[in-house]
Design an enzyme around this catalytic site. Structure first.
Site, PDB file in Angstrom:
ATOM      1  N   LYS A 153       0.864  -1.189   0.000  1.00 17.73           N
ATOM      2  CA  LYS A 153       0.000   0.000   0.000  1.00 17.73           C
ATOM      3  C   LYS A 153       0.891   1.227   0.000  1.00 17.73           C
ATOM      4  O   LYS A 153       2.034   1.159   0.438  1.00 17.73           O
ATOM      5  CB  LYS A 153      -0.891  -0.009   1.255  1.00 17.73           C
ATOM      6  CG  LYS A 153      -2.121   0.847   1.164  1.00 17.73           C
ATOM      7  CD  LYS A 153      -3.274   0.182   0.449  1.00 17.73           C
ATOM      8  CE  LYS A 153      -4.415   1.147   0.241  1.00 17.73           C
ATOM      9  NZ  LYS A 153      -5.612   0.500  -0.285  1.00 17.73           N
TER      10      LYS A 153
ATOM     11  N   ASP B 261      -7.004   4.452  -4.512  1.00 12.98           N
ATOM     12  CA  ASP B 261      -7.656   4.340  -3.196  1.00 12.98           C
ATOM     13  C   ASP B 261      -8.246   5.738  -2.945  1.00 12.98           C
ATOM     14  O   ASP B 261      -8.507   6.477  -3.919  1.00 12.98           O
ATOM     15  CB  ASP B 261      -6.632   3.935  -2.118  1.00 12.98           C
ATOM     16  CG  ASP B 261      -7.288   3.570  -0.785  1.00 12.98           C
ATOM     17  OD1 ASP B 261      -7.848   2.471  -0.674  1.00 12.98           O
ATOM     18  OD2 ASP B 261      -7.280   4.398   0.156  1.00 12.98           O
TER      19      ASP B 261
END
Ligand code: NDP
Length: 447
Positions: A128, A168
């Site tokens: 991430k 995201d």
């Protein structure tokens, strides 16, 4: 969730080695609270310190992102990429641009992503990244210059066999375009498989924008099916009004449910007749506006600032905005109002107190790492199409997504039963994800 005494030492090390990272601690605690029964069945995993290794990211990258705003002023942000685990495939996970981003947030998301990706059964590891850059109010030119600067450092860590980011919060199709453009320019390679969420005319896949919201809704439908019911005729509340929320609302409506409320970080709207999705899309997707604008166009709707969206009565709740947005008090309110299923569209939106309250009350509760895995699964389908220079139809891809979500649901459900926690999808998801990652790590030697 209480941690078994065999895992307390692991927990102590995580807390002392990662000070000031409460979200990361919370994510680890949830997994440690579930996996003790696995150690009885698989003592080899404890012997090889699989849990200790899984809690430590393989690599953490922090970098400076300098860029110039429209007034000619120099701005400096911080960029992150946490390459958490590559036992199952290249690191895979989104980039978040939001002022709240810090190392602890990125680590919590990367940790969750590792288990989520394992649950999809696809060959992808977990990672991430993101930045504390706030895209709100920034011009297109500013967004582009920021993305170009961000990628000028990040590109050296990426590759279709190494690390494959996606979107995201704050990173949608526009940002992915600027990021991919800069990667291509620096490397002189049209490496489509290096990033997912691309536009459909330049290597993207149909259904990727819809995938997370659709997938969470398919998961909700499966949970309700097990309980002998369905979304048809149910009243729902979906928090957020971004990528995940919008397509969750769309699929709920297609399956016969009615979403009566959604939100942004300023407040929430209630439309008892059902959210008009065309209006919401025009405001949020076309004009990048605020949900408050919805009430200017729909007389019957109201906009509420302050209070909680979870006070709106519903049978199915889908928190789809951000972490820890649904508290223990919110959970009580939902339970008192008769909620039967709560499905996390966002990552870790329910606090530990809220999760316990739902489980104690017998509410069907789906953790994000299972319920929102449709996004990354469809990213993996995008990688497949890129690798084979192919592009699939919407119907075919959506069908694959539905099958994957059914598979994840069944794996969580059956694993929970096998390990003595029937109906507990938190336990099922954590154990099923942990087993797949840790067994691969064991096979690969001491990595
Ligand atoms: P978007 O940026 O498209 O939308 C985010 C939404 O959440 C916006 O409505 C935003 O409101 C709201 N929001 C953000 N921060 C807060 C906050 N602190 N309090 C209240 N509301 C807030 O993001 P996504 O829809 O892509 O992501 C939503 C969640 O889903 C995140 O947890 C993300 O990690 C998760 N997720 C996303 C996937 C994807 O494919 N996009 C895949 C899997 C999980 P505002 O505009 O006011 O900030």
């Amino acid at each position: 969730m209480t941690i078994d005494e065999r895992l307390e030492q692991v927990w102590d090390v995580v807390v002392s080695r990662n000070p000031g990272e409460p979200e990361f601690h919370q994510a680890v605690q949830e997994v440690l609270g579930s996996i003790a029964p696995v150690l009885e069945k698989h003592p080899e995993l404890a012997a090889h310190k699989s849990i200790e290794r899984i809690c430590e990211p393989e690599r953490q990258i922090i970098f400076r992102v300098p860029w110039m705003d429209d007034r000619g002023e120099i701005q400096i942000n911080r960029g992150f990429r946490v390459e958490f685990n590559s036992a199952l495939g290249p690191y895979k996970g989104g980039l978040r641009f939001h002022p709240s981003v810090n190392l602890g947030i990125v680590k919590f998301l990367g940790f969750e992503q590792t288990f989520k990706n394992a649950l999809t059964q696809m060959p992808i590891g977990g990672g991430k990244g993101g930045s504390d850059f706030d895209p709100k109010g920034r011009s297109d030119g500013e967004i582009m210059r920021f993305c170009q600067s961000f990628m000028t450092e990040l590109y050296r860590h990426l590759g279709e066999y190494t690390d494959v980011p996606a979107g995201d919060i704050g990173v949608g199709g526009r940002e992915i375009g600027y990021l991919f453009g800069q990667y291509k320019r620096i490397t002189n390679r049209y490496e489509s498989g290096v990033i997912t969420g691309k536009g459909i005319t330049w290597g993207g896949a149909l259904v990727r924008p819809e995938a997370t919201g659709y997938g969470a809704t398919f998961f909700a439908e499966e949970m309700l099916r097990v309980r002998g019911t369905s979304l048809d005729g149910k009243t729902c509340v979906v928090s957020g009004s971004g990528n995940v929320a919008i397509y969750a609302i769309e699929k709920v409506h297609q399956l016969g449910g009615k979403v009566v409320a959604c939100s942004d970080s300023v407040g929430y709207i209630v439309d008892e007749g059902g959210i008009d999705l065309d209006t919401l899309k025009e405001i949020k997707l076309d004009a990048r506006g605020r949900v408050s604008e919805y009430v200017e166009r729909r007389q019957a709707a109201k906009f509420v600032v302050g209070g909680s969206i979870w006070d709106v009565p519903c049978q199915v709740a889908m928190p789809s905005a951000t972490q820890n947005e649904l508290t223990g008090a919110d959970a009580k309110s939902l339970i008192n109002n008769g909620v039967i299923a709560v499905v996390e569209g966002a990552n870790m939106p329910a606090t530990p107190e809220a999760v316990s309250a739902f489980l104690d009350a017998g509410v069907a509760f789906a953790p994000g790492k299972a319920a929102n895995a449709g996004g990354v699964a469809t990213s993996a389908l995008e990688m497949q199409q890129n690798a084979s220079r192919d592009s699939w139809t919407f119907e075919h891809t959506e069908q694959r997504l539905a099958q994957i979500m059914e598979g994840i649901h069944d794996a969580c459900f059956e694993t929970a039963e096998e390990y003595g926690a029937p109906g507990n999808y938190v336990v099922g998801a954590n154990i099923a994800g942990f087993l797949r990652v840790s067994q691969a790590m064991l096979a690969l030697g001491l990595i």
